[in-house]
Write a protein that holds these residues in place. Structure first.
Motif, mmCIF file in Angstrom:
data_model
loop_
_atom_site.group_PDB
_atom_site.id
_atom_site.type_symbol
_atom_site.label_atom_id
_atom_site.label_comp_id
_atom_site.label_asym_id
_atom_site.label_seq_id
_atom_site.Cartn_x
_atom_site.Cartn_y
_atom_site.Cartn_z
ATOM 1 N N GLU A 1 -5.312 -5.190 10.683
ATOM 2 C CA GLU A 1 -4.306 -4.144 10.901
ATOM 3 C C GLU A 1 -4.606 -3.400 12.205
ATOM 4 O O GLU A 1 -5.458 -2.501 12.222
ATOM 5 C CB GLU A 1 -4.319 -3.144 9.747
ATOM 6 C CG GLU A 1 -3.996 -3.751 8.393
ATOM 7 C CD GLU A 1 -3.402 -2.722 7.460
ATOM 8 O OE1 GLU A 1 -2.296 -2.959 6.963
ATOM 9 O OE2 GLU A 1 -4.023 -1.666 7.255
ATOM 10 N N ALA B 1 -0.341 -0.265 15.312
ATOM 11 C CA ALA B 1 0.862 -0.874 14.720
ATOM 12 C C ALA B 1 1.185 -0.291 13.347
ATOM 13 O O ALA B 1 2.237 -0.595 12.783
ATOM 14 C CB ALA B 1 0.673 -2.392 14.602
ATOM 15 N N ILE B 2 0.285 0.539 12.816
ATOM 16 C CA ILE B 2 0.473 1.048 11.459
ATOM 17 C C ILE B 2 1.436 2.224 11.458
ATOM 18 O O ILE B 2 1.181 3.247 12.108
ATOM 19 C CB ILE B 2 -0.882 1.455 10.844
ATOM 20 C CG1 ILE B 2 -1.764 0.219 10.667
ATOM 21 C CG2 ILE B 2 -0.675 2.174 9.517
ATOM 22 C CD1 ILE B 2 -3.168 0.523 10.186
ATOM 23 N N GLY B 3 2.544 2.056 10.757
ATOM 24 C CA GLY B 3 3.503 3.142 10.605
ATOM 25 C C GLY B 3 4.250 3.494 11.876
ATOM 26 O O GLY B 3 4.900 4.532 11.953
ATOM 27 N N ASN C 1 0.865 -1.181 0.000
ATOM 28 C CA ASN C 1 0.000 0.000 0.000
ATOM 29 C C ASN C 1 0.900 1.229 0.000
ATOM 30 O O ASN C 1 1.515 1.541 1.019
ATOM 31 C CB ASN C 1 -0.887 -0.055 1.264
ATOM 32 C CG ASN C 1 -1.724 1.189 1.447
ATOM 33 O OD1 ASN C 1 -1.797 2.041 0.576
ATOM 34 N ND2 ASN C 1 -2.369 1.288 2.607
ATOM 35 N N HIS D 1 -9.502 0.894 5.086
ATOM 36 C CA HIS D 1 -8.235 1.098 5.798
ATOM 37 C C HIS D 1 -8.488 2.047 6.967
ATOM 38 O O HIS D 1 -9.300 2.971 6.866
ATOM 39 C CB HIS D 1 -7.187 1.681 4.843
ATOM 40 C CG HIS D 1 -5.811 1.692 5.436
ATOM 41 N ND1 HIS D 1 -5.427 2.636 6.359
ATOM 42 C CD2 HIS D 1 -4.757 0.872 5.260
ATOM 43 C CE1 HIS D 1 -4.177 2.379 6.726
ATOM 44 N NE2 HIS D 1 -3.751 1.314 6.083
ATOM 45 N N LEU E 1 -0.296 -7.002 4.440
ATOM 46 C CA LEU E 1 -0.561 -5.713 3.808
ATOM 47 C C LEU E 1 0.513 -4.773 4.353
ATOM 48 O O LEU E 1 0.604 -4.560 5.564
ATOM 49 C CB LEU E 1 -1.967 -5.209 4.149
ATOM 50 C CG LEU E 1 -2.389 -3.872 3.548
ATOM 51 C CD1 LEU E 1 -2.231 -3.840 2.037
ATOM 52 C CD2 LEU E 1 -3.849 -3.560 3.915
ATOM 53 N N VAL E 2 1.336 -4.262 3.450
ATOM 54 C CA VAL E 2 2.575 -3.586 3.837
ATOM 55 C C VAL E 2 2.546 -2.145 3.349
ATOM 56 O O VAL E 2 2.332 -1.893 2.169
ATOM 57 C CB VAL E 2 3.791 -4.311 3.203
ATOM 58 C CG1 VAL E 2 5.093 -3.671 3.655
ATOM 59 C CG2 VAL E 2 3.767 -5.798 3.540
ATOM 60 N N GLY E 3 2.774 -1.206 4.263
ATOM 61 C CA GLY E 3 2.827 0.200 3.893
ATOM 62 C C GLY E 3 4.253 0.625 3.577
ATOM 63 O O GLY E 3 4.765 0.408 2.482
ATOM 64 N N GLY E 4 4.920 1.204 4.562
ATOM 65 C CA GLY E 4 6.247 1.793 4.360
ATOM 66 C C GLY E 4 7.235 0.892 3.644
ATOM 67 O O GLY E 4 7.950 1.335 2.735
ATOM 68 N N GLY F 1 0.710 -3.887 9.515
ATOM 69 C CA GLY F 1 1.147 -2.999 10.596
ATOM 70 C C GLY F 1 2.611 -3.240 10.888
ATOM 71 O O GLY F 1 2.963 -4.204 11.558
ATOM 72 N N SER F 2 3.478 -2.365 10.319
ATOM 73 C CA SER F 2 4.924 -2.430 10.564
ATOM 74 C C SER F 2 5.559 -3.763 10.177
ATOM 75 O O SER F 2 6.502 -4.227 10.825
ATOM 76 C CB SER F 2 5.242 -2.070 12.027
ATOM 77 O OG SER F 2 4.841 -0.739 12.305
ATOM 78 N N VAL F 3 5.043 -4.387 9.100
ATOM 79 C CA VAL F 3 5.718 -5.573 8.547
ATOM 80 C C VAL F 3 6.949 -5.094 7.784
ATOM 81 O O VAL F 3 6.888 -4.131 7.019
ATOM 82 C CB VAL F 3 4.791 -6.364 7.608
ATOM 83 C CG1 VAL F 3 5.540 -7.530 6.973
ATOM 84 C CG2 VAL F 3 3.561 -6.860 8.375
ATOM 85 N N LYS G 1 -0.029 4.216 -0.198
ATOM 86 C CA LYS G 1 -0.698 5.370 0.423
ATOM 87 C C LYS G 1 -0.515 6.601 -0.482
ATOM 88 O O LYS G 1 -0.518 6.464 -1.692
ATOM 89 C CB LYS G 1 -0.188 5.578 1.855
ATOM 90 C CG LYS G 1 -0.289 4.284 2.665
ATOM 91 C CD LYS G 1 -0.085 4.473 4.141
ATOM 92 C CE LYS G 1 -0.241 3.129 4.840
ATOM 93 N NZ LYS G 1 -0.138 3.230 6.312
ATOM 94 N N GLU H 1 -6.922 4.471 8.059
ATOM 95 C CA GLU H 1 -6.711 5.885 7.748
ATOM 96 C C GLU H 1 -7.948 6.471 7.074
ATOM 97 O O GLU H 1 -8.280 7.642 7.281
ATOM 98 C CB GLU H 1 -5.450 6.048 6.879
ATOM 99 C CG GLU H 1 -4.194 5.832 7.712
ATOM 100 C CD GLU H 1 -2.980 5.351 6.953
ATOM 101 O OE1 GLU H 1 -2.970 5.406 5.704
ATOM 102 O OE2 GLU H 1 -2.026 4.900 7.618
HETATM 103 P P1 PGA Z 1 2.924 0.115 7.610
HETATM 104 O O1 PGA Z 1 1.420 0.342 7.055
HETATM 105 O O2 PGA Z 1 3.430 -1.159 7.001
HETATM 106 O O3 PGA Z 1 3.683 1.329 7.148
HETATM 107 O O4 PGA Z 1 2.809 0.019 9.100
HETATM 108 C C1 PGA Z 1 0.565 -0.744 6.891
HETATM 109 C C2 PGA Z 1 -0.746 -0.276 6.313
HETATM 110 O O5 PGA Z 1 -1.241 0.789 6.699
HETATM 111 O O6 PGA Z 1 -1.340 -0.970 5.453
#
Ligand code: PGA
Length: 244
Positions: free
Chosen positions: A165, A169-171, A11, A95, A223-226, A203-205, A13, A97
């Motif tokens: 998520e 834990a997200i970001g 993701n 999500h 599901l991976v953000g950063g 969440g922070s994977v 974002k 957010e």
């Molecule tokens: P993150 O985000 O991996 O940066 O914690 C995950 C997400 O919001 O899907």
């Protein structure tokens, strides 16, 4: 019983310009062998050029949101079939957010998921508790409540993926313990309308914790953000899922 499909979903974002398609190309090059599903969800402006750049590769493209209607007077919104027309195969919905920034209720998420499924997209429906809800011992109530209210009738493993998520834990670089992830995923497996639905953790994977998370029963991917913004990091997560 059918096995859930493994999926590593990125993701982006609100990050990414056309120059960043180079990362998507590098990911496709790094993931040239067959394996788990690999998905990148860039901002809407990049869905079509990314689909072109990744055509024929293992990496699929997806959206980060859609409107519940097929078309109409909704300035700034994007319909599910527009995402499909741009080359998307999946769309992230609900999500945290968007639940926080756009006040999306689970009922709104369900209407969007119905539209996404009708357009032939796989809906990635996100659920997760806040830190206050976890501290109050309400995690399973919140997550299972969101799940029940966010899935339209007709949701199946073919048209729906669930992403757990935890909001805290997200970001943040913080992740739940492996036992905490297992507890929620076990409960989700029992609660989903189709036992073969893929259950992602998010969440922070990152490359350093992916393998231990993927070793948990009932975790079918992430599901991976950063860590999805850099091809090398995301390719390492894909490799961990392939090996799980
Ligand atoms: P993150 O985000 O991996 O940066 O914690 C995950 C997400 O919001 O899907």
């Amino acid at each position: 019983m059918a096995e859930a499909c493994k999926l590593a979903a990125g993701n982006w974002k609100m990050n990414g310009l056309r120059a960043d398609l180079a990362e998507a190309r590098a990911l496709a090059a790094a993931c040239s062998e067959p394996g788990c599903g690999v998905l990148l969800c860039p901002p809407a402006t990049l869905i079509a050029p990314m689909a072109e750049a990744l055509a024929g590769s293992r990496v699929m493209g997806g959206g980060q949101d859609c409107h519940a209607s097929e078309s109409g007077a909704h300035t700034g919104d994007i319909a599910a079939r527009m995402l499909a027309d741009a080359g998307a195969r999946h769309v992230i919905l609900g999500h945290s957010e968007r639940r926080a920034d756009h006040l999306e209720s689970s009922e709104v998420v369900a209407a969007k998921a119905r539209a996404a499924q009708a357009a032939g997209l796989v809906a990635i429906v996100c659920v997760g508790e806040t830190e206050a809800e976890r501290d109050a011992g309400r995690t399973l109530d919140v997550v299972l409540g969101q799940l029940a209210a966010s899935l339209p009738d007709g949701s199946s493993a073919a048209n729906t993926v669930i992403a757990y998520e935890p909001v805290w834990a997200i970001g943040t670089g913080r992740t739940p313990s492996l036992e905490q992830i297992a507890e929620v995923h076990d409960a989700l497996r029992t609660a989903v309308p189709d036992a073969a639905m893929s259950l992602l953790y998010g969440g922070s994977v990152k490359p350093g914790n992916a393998a231990e998370i993927f070793a948990i029963g009932n975790v079918d991917g992430a599901l991976v953000g950063g860590a999805s913004l850099k091809a090398a990091d995301f390719a390492a997560i894909v490799a961990a899922l392939d090996a799980a």
